[in-house]
Design a protein around this motif. Structure first.
Motif, PDB file in Angstrom:
ATOM      1  N   ALA A   1       1.087  -1.155   0.125  1.00  0.00           N
ATOM      2  CA  ALA A   1      -0.188  -0.005  -0.068  1.00  0.00           C
ATOM      3  C   ALA A   1       1.035   1.100  -0.141  1.00  0.00           C
ATOM      4  CB  ALA A   1      -0.948  -0.168   1.090  1.00  0.00           C
ATOM      5  N   MET A   2       1.578   1.281  -1.023  1.00  0.00           N
ATOM      6  CA  MET A   2       2.775   2.492  -1.182  1.00  0.00           C
ATOM      7  C   MET A   2       2.576   2.984  -2.300  1.00  0.00           C
ATOM      8  SD  MET A   2       5.971   0.689   0.842  1.00  0.00           S
ATOM      9  CE  MET A   2       7.257   2.255   0.672  1.00  0.00           C
ATOM     10  N   THR A   3       1.487   3.118  -3.119  1.00  0.00           N
ATOM     11  CA  THR A   3       1.268   3.764  -4.068  1.00  0.00           C
ATOM     12  C   THR A   3       2.083   5.353  -4.322  1.00  0.00           C
ATOM     13  OG1 THR A   3      -0.922   4.578  -3.540  1.00  0.00           O
ATOM     14  CG2 THR A   3      -0.726   2.563  -4.712  1.00  0.00           C
ATOM     15  N   GLY A   4       1.675   5.961  -3.216  1.00  0.00           N
ATOM     16  CA  GLY A   4       2.107   7.355  -3.778  1.00  0.00           C
ATOM     17  C   GLY A   4       3.747   7.523  -3.116  1.00  0.00           C
ATOM     18  N   TRP A   5       4.445   6.416  -2.615  1.00  0.00           N
ATOM     19  CA  TRP A   5       5.703   6.625  -2.343  1.00  0.00           C
ATOM     20  C   TRP A   5       6.433   6.541  -3.531  1.00  0.00           C
ATOM     21  CZ3 TRP A   5       7.721   6.625   2.851  1.00  0.00           C
ATOM     22  CH2 TRP A   5       6.620   6.415   3.995  1.00  0.00           C
ATOM     23  N   ARG A   6       5.991   6.060  -4.859  1.00  0.00           N
ATOM     24  CA  ARG A   6       6.574   6.107  -5.824  1.00  0.00           C
ATOM     25  C   ARG A   6       7.987   5.140  -5.807  1.00  0.00           C
ATOM     26  NH1 ARG A   6       3.672   4.697  -8.047  1.00  0.00           N
ATOM     27  NH2 ARG A   6       4.485   4.820 -10.100  1.00  0.00           N
ATOM     28  N   ILE A   7       8.122   3.804  -5.424  1.00  0.00           N
ATOM     29  CA  ILE A   7       9.218   3.084  -5.276  1.00  0.00           C
ATOM     30  C   ILE A   7       9.037   1.778  -6.101  1.00  0.00           C
ATOM     31  CG2 ILE A   7       9.067   2.681  -3.096  1.00  0.00           C
ATOM     32  CD1 ILE A   7      12.134   2.509  -2.913  1.00  0.00           C
ATOM     33  N   GLY A   8       9.904   1.435  -7.089  1.00  0.00           N
ATOM     34  CA  GLY A   8       9.634   0.030  -7.608  1.00  0.00           C
ATOM     35  C   GLY A   8      11.090  -0.467  -8.028  1.00  0.00           C
ATOM     36  N   TYR A   9      11.221  -1.429  -8.649  1.00  0.00           N
ATOM     37  CA  TYR A   9      12.820  -2.007  -9.068  1.00  0.00           C
ATOM     38  C   TYR A   9      12.530  -2.987 -10.373  1.00  0.00           C
ATOM     39  CZ  TYR A   9      11.074  -5.592  -5.900  1.00  0.00           C
ATOM     40  OH  TYR A   9      10.335  -6.605  -5.345  1.00  0.00           O
ATOM     41  N   LEU A  10      13.581  -3.103 -10.879  1.00  0.00           N
ATOM     42  CA  LEU A  10      13.734  -4.008 -11.910  1.00  0.00           C
ATOM     43  C   LEU A  10      14.856  -4.880 -11.924  1.00  0.00           C
ATOM     44  CD1 LEU A  10      15.999  -2.692 -14.037  1.00  0.00           C
ATOM     45  CD2 LEU A  10      14.125  -1.591 -14.966  1.00  0.00           C
ATOM     46  N   VAL A  11      14.901  -6.201 -12.556  1.00  0.00           N
ATOM     47  CA  VAL A  11      16.021  -7.131 -12.644  1.00  0.00           C
ATOM     48  C   VAL A  11      16.383  -7.145 -14.037  1.00  0.00           C
ATOM     49  CG1 VAL A  11      16.669  -9.533 -11.916  1.00  0.00           C
ATOM     50  CG2 VAL A  11      15.121  -8.154 -10.212  1.00  0.00           C
ATOM     51  N   ALA A  12      17.655  -7.260 -14.240  1.00  0.00           N
ATOM     52  CA  ALA A  12      18.137  -7.527 -15.571  1.00  0.00           C
ATOM     53  C   ALA A  12      19.529  -8.117 -15.417  1.00  0.00           C
ATOM     54  CB  ALA A  12      18.206  -6.309 -16.515  1.00  0.00           C
TER      55      ALA A  12
END
Length: 430
Positions: free
Chosen positions: A252-263
């Motif tokens: 429930a952190m939509t407004g925190w704007r943090i994600g990540y990717l793996v490659a």
């Protein structure tokens, strides 16, 4: 190419914003804002926004950082301590091994997708993406100049990919395949054999596979299978896979704007350059909050998932009661509702007309104060559907779904009723 003006200046032929597909939801939200300013209370079921607050231990970590640490610039790919925790989460939840060097921290899952596209495709390339699918794929591809090629998801199978149709859409210009499970807007969870088939397809056609796994911890039945679990470490390092993840829905952190990717580490070096050229780094306090989410108690995730499942069950039961049940979503927190006339056998449109869902959504909003997303926003396969978010409170979901079904019944007996039929062009086309 640039054009001269009467004053002798040169200006671009086309601004970037002019390349973006129209967004019918923007027109609906404008109407919604007008109604709210007029004092009308709306049932909002349009956005993937959890009704829950961010768990207290996550907020406390951010506050402690703000009070105790200098909020400085950081590494473009994220602080090492956060990337170490993310590598552990990938192993624990997603089932494959990576090192912190394989991970980049982004501005939400949206930023992760945009970063991956900017680093891998460009003018003249083609990208296979699901239909129906998250509409931002189209808008983000427009920024890169690559061309979207939608492949159908089959409603008869619970919105799983139609693999023969996928084969018919690949070309010499195809560079990337996007898959999304659990899916938005469908809530479909792809079985292991489907994920394996998609991966084999990508291998045979020498495509990069981008796996959008932002709802990876919101699965009600079955299991979440990341394509990376079916690859050897050597294959992952050769660069066939990019995984996209987010804190937004799980915590429930939509407004925190943090994600990540793996490659792969090779691709990550290119991705880090794009990261550095865009927003430099995410706020330290936000990254501390993300670290607390990963290292703190996980019962909050289980509790929210249980609530979403209960809401899903109530939604399915209500649609069955009204005779509008079509399928059961097994993950995420959305359900597609077929609004077509029962007299027509509720056949799916061939995609030639995007008006039904847009007109219905506008009429639903203006006459009944319920805001949903027209299915045409997600592609041609859902022009006779609207998407309902199950992230809302249970009472709101039940009232909204009942109202949708009642309006459908009303229109069965009086087709064309309502001024929305006259103004559906306001919503544009996807």
């Amino acid at each position: 190419m640039q054009q001269g003006t009467s004053e002798g200046r040169e200006e671009p032929d086309q601004g970037l914003w002019q390349r973006l597909p129209p967004n019918p939801l923007a027109a609906l939200r404008q109407v919604a804002e007008e109604q709210e300013r007029a004092g009308q209370a709306l049932l909002r079921l349009e956005i993937g926004e959890p009704s829950f607050r961010t768990p207290p231990h996550i907020i406390a970590a951010a506050l402690a950082s703000l009070q105790e640490e200098a909020q400085t610039y950081g590494p473009s790919c994220g602080w090492p301590w956060l990337r170490e925790l993310l590598a552990e989460k990938i192993r624990r939840v997603n089932g494959y091994e990576v090192s912190p060097a394989n991970i980049g921290v982004t501005v939400g899952g949206t930023g992760a997708v945009q970063l991956a596209l900017l680093a891998t495709v460009g003018e003249g390339d083609e990208v296979l993406l699901p239909n129906p699918g998250w509409p931002h794929y189209y808008r983000q591809l427009a920024i890169t100049g690559a061309r979207p090629v939608p492949y159908p998801l089959d409603p008869a199978s619970g919105w799983l990919p139609d693999l023969p149709e996928l084969e018919r859409r690949v070309s010499a210009r195809t560079r990337l395949l996007i898959v999304n499970s659990p899916g938005n807007p469908t809530g479909a969870v792809f079985p292991r054999e489907v994920v394996a088939a998609l991966l084999d397809f990508a291998r045979r056609h020498r495509l990069l596979l981008l796996s959008d796994e932002c709802y990876d911890e919101l699965v009600f039945e079955g299991e979440h299978v990341s394509p990376a679990t079916l690859l050897t470490p050597a294959e992952r390092e050769r660069g066939i896979f990019i995984g996209v993840y987010s804190f937004s829905k799980t915590y429930a952190m939509t407004g925190w704007r943090i994600g990540y990717l793996v490659a792969s580490q090779t691709l990550m070096r290119s991705l880090s350059q794009v990261l550095d050229a865009s927003y430099t780094s995410l706020p330290l306090a936000t990254q501390r909050a993300a670290a607390a989410a990963l290292s703190g108690p996980q019962d909050c995730v289980a509790q929210m998932r249980s609530a979403y499942r209960q809401r899903r069950d109530r939604a399915v039961a209500l649609l069955k009661r009204y005779g509008r049940y079509e399928y059961t979503p097994h993950g995420a927190f959305y359900i597609l509702v077929n609004i077509a006339s029962k007299r027509d056998g509720r056949q799916h449109s061939n995609g030639s007309d995007s008006a039904p869902s847009s007109a219905f959504a506008l009429e639903l909003l203006r006459r009944r104060n319920v805001l949903v997303v027209p299915g045409s926003l997600f592609g041609s396969r859902t022009v006779n559907h609207v998407r309902v978010s199950l992230g809302a409170e249970e009472e709101t979901i039940e009232q909204g779904l009942s109202t949708i079904c009642e309006l459908c019944e009303e229109e069965e007996h009086a087709p064309g009723v309502g001024e929305a039929r006259e103004h559906s062009e306001e919503l544009g086309q996807h």
